[in-house]
Every structure is written in C-alpha cells, then in structure tokens.
Scaffold this motif. Sequence first.
Motif, mmCIF file in Angstrom:
data_model
loop_
_atom_site.group_PDB
_atom_site.id
_atom_site.type_symbol
_atom_site.label_atom_id
_atom_site.label_comp_id
_atom_site.label_asym_id
_atom_site.label_seq_id
_atom_site.Cartn_x
_atom_site.Cartn_y
_atom_site.Cartn_z
ATOM 1 N N LEU A 142 53.291 47.142 40.491
ATOM 2 C CA LEU A 142 52.968 46.675 41.842
ATOM 3 C C LEU A 142 51.803 47.452 42.437
ATOM 4 C CD1 LEU A 142 56.542 46.168 43.363
ATOM 5 C CD2 LEU A 142 54.945 44.411 42.572
ATOM 6 N N LEU A 143 51.750 48.759 42.169
ATOM 7 C CA LEU A 143 50.632 49.580 42.649
ATOM 8 C C LEU A 143 49.315 49.102 42.043
ATOM 9 C CD1 LEU A 143 49.411 52.041 44.104
ATOM 10 C CD2 LEU A 143 50.096 53.435 42.125
ATOM 11 N N LEU A 144 49.331 48.830 40.757
ATOM 12 C CA LEU A 144 48.142 48.306 40.082
ATOM 13 C C LEU A 144 47.728 46.979 40.708
ATOM 14 C CD1 LEU A 144 47.659 48.353 36.240
ATOM 15 C CD2 LEU A 144 47.015 46.361 37.572
ATOM 16 N N ALA A 145 48.706 46.109 40.935
ATOM 17 C CA ALA A 145 48.416 44.816 41.560
ATOM 18 C C ALA A 145 47.890 44.980 42.972
ATOM 19 C CB ALA A 145 49.675 43.946 41.558
ATOM 20 N N ALA A 146 48.415 45.964 43.706
ATOM 21 C CA ALA A 146 47.940 46.212 45.070
ATOM 22 C C ALA A 146 46.485 46.664 45.072
ATOM 23 C CB ALA A 146 48.813 47.263 45.750
ATOM 24 N N GLY A 147 46.098 47.431 44.063
ATOM 25 C CA GLY A 147 44.695 47.835 43.953
ATOM 26 C C GLY A 147 43.787 46.634 43.759
ATOM 27 N N VAL A 148 44.187 45.742 42.861
ATOM 28 C CA VAL A 148 43.403 44.518 42.631
ATOM 29 C C VAL A 148 43.376 43.666 43.899
ATOM 30 C CG1 VAL A 148 43.274 42.386 41.297
ATOM 31 C CG2 VAL A 148 43.924 44.525 40.168
ATOM 32 N N PHE A 149 44.534 43.518 44.531
ATOM 33 C CA PHE A 149 44.651 42.710 45.750
ATOM 34 C C PHE A 149 43.758 43.255 46.859
ATOM 35 C CE2 PHE A 149 46.928 41.704 49.750
ATOM 36 C CZ PHE A 149 46.910 40.324 49.672
ATOM 37 N N THR A 150 43.711 44.581 46.976
ATOM 38 C CA THR A 150 42.869 45.213 48.000
ATOM 39 C C THR A 150 41.394 44.915 47.753
ATOM 40 O OG1 THR A 150 44.471 46.997 48.322
ATOM 41 C CG2 THR A 150 42.209 47.415 49.052
ATOM 42 N N ILE A 151 40.970 45.048 46.512
ATOM 43 C CA ILE A 151 39.561 44.801 46.178
ATOM 44 C C ILE A 151 39.189 43.349 46.463
ATOM 45 C CG2 ILE A 151 37.898 44.705 44.276
ATOM 46 C CD1 ILE A 151 39.441 47.062 43.009
ATOM 47 N N VAL A 152 40.080 42.429 46.123
ATOM 48 C CA VAL A 152 39.787 40.996 46.263
ATOM 49 C C VAL A 152 39.765 40.560 47.726
ATOM 50 C CG1 VAL A 152 40.671 38.681 45.769
ATOM 51 C CG2 VAL A 152 40.644 40.418 43.963
ATOM 52 N N THR A 153 40.684 41.096 48.523
ATOM 53 C CA THR A 153 40.841 40.603 49.900
ATOM 54 C C THR A 153 40.237 41.498 50.968
ATOM 55 O OG1 THR A 153 42.999 41.688 50.186
ATOM 56 C CG2 THR A 153 42.993 39.454 49.257
ATOM 57 N N ALA A 154 39.742 42.677 50.618
ATOM 58 C CA ALA A 154 39.308 43.663 51.626
ATOM 59 C C ALA A 154 38.261 43.116 52.590
ATOM 60 C CB ALA A 154 38.767 44.914 50.930
#
Length: 199
Positions: A142-154
């Motif tokens: 989930l942490l890894l996914a949150a990193g990707v999610f942050t980059i995509v949606t920031a």
Amino acid sequence: MIRRARLIAVLTMLLAGAIGVIGSTQTWVVVTLVQGAGEGLLVPGADAVPVLTPLSLAALALGAALSITGLVVRHIFGALGLAIGGVLVALTAQVAFATPVSAYAATVTAATGITGTESVAALVGSTATTVWPFLTLVVNVLLLAAGVFTIVTARRWSSSADRRYRAAAANATVDASGSRPHDAIDSWDDLSRGDDPTA
C-alpha cells in the motif's frame, strides 16, 4: 476522488509507517533448534529486517509532511514513498515466503554464541513464520501504491494555502480595479467625506 487524493495518500503512508514500527517489535519468526530447549527462539521484526524501523519512521514522516507540501515536494515525497515501499516489500516478502538464514541469524547467534551462516543453519531444526511479515508486506505494498498515487495525482491536489493565495489575489485585483462592493464601513467613510453612499 481528486479532492480526497491528498487524504488518501497521507493516511496510507501514515498507516504503513505505523504498522511497520509496531511490527518491528513483534515476533516474525519462531526458530526451533536441533538441540536445545523445547521453546523456540523468538525473532522480532527489527532483527528479521534491520531497516524496517528506520524506513517505517521515514514513511510516517513523509505522510505527516505530505499534508502541507507544495507541488514539487509532493512529487519528491511520492518518489521517496515509492522507493521505501519497494525496498520494504522486497525484504518483507523474503521473510514471509522464504525465511532466509539472515533473518534469524542474529537471534540464534545471541542465544548460542555461534556465528556464520552455515553454522547457524546447521543448528536450526525448523522455523515458523507468524502473521506479522504478511501484514507488514501488505501495508508496504500500500505504501508503494501511495507513492505512485501521489506522483500521478499531485498536480490536481488543492491545498488551503493555495485557496488562500487565490482568494487574496482575487481580492487584490478587485481592490485595484475599484469595483469591490461597498460595505457598511465604506458607506460611513463616504459620508465622512461628504459623498453620497447611495450614488
């Protein structure tokens, strides 16, 4: 969804960091020696994965700081979350599914005084993995996914600071143009100058 993107990213990083820190103090592997006492040796998460505690604390710090950062820092923190998550996923997966000798060597050495990978492996009759490596693995995914999610949606996040800045800029523009509607104080000022506030 986009309005909640920041909250999702922050809470996920905080959750992963908190579970990682808690998991580092819990038993991950129970080691039974070939010869010795009947009770197994308990291997905590911090011994099984030595970088678990510092990286989990880093994830906690990222989650807390992510709630107040600007666009550029959001991308940096997203990349850091992705990197931390990737490292922890790889290390915890090894313990959860393979349980290498390195995961419990320090605990066996502390109990027996014997060092060396082959020597420690020869002492061990069996190992049993608890639920903690698997739980920690899930939250690190989930942490890894949150990193990707942050980059995509920031880029689409909005912050209270951004809204305040836009509101202040809009007020400054209206004030400069002189088209801002009068309030009661402005009407009194007009009267004190001898102007008709109803004009």
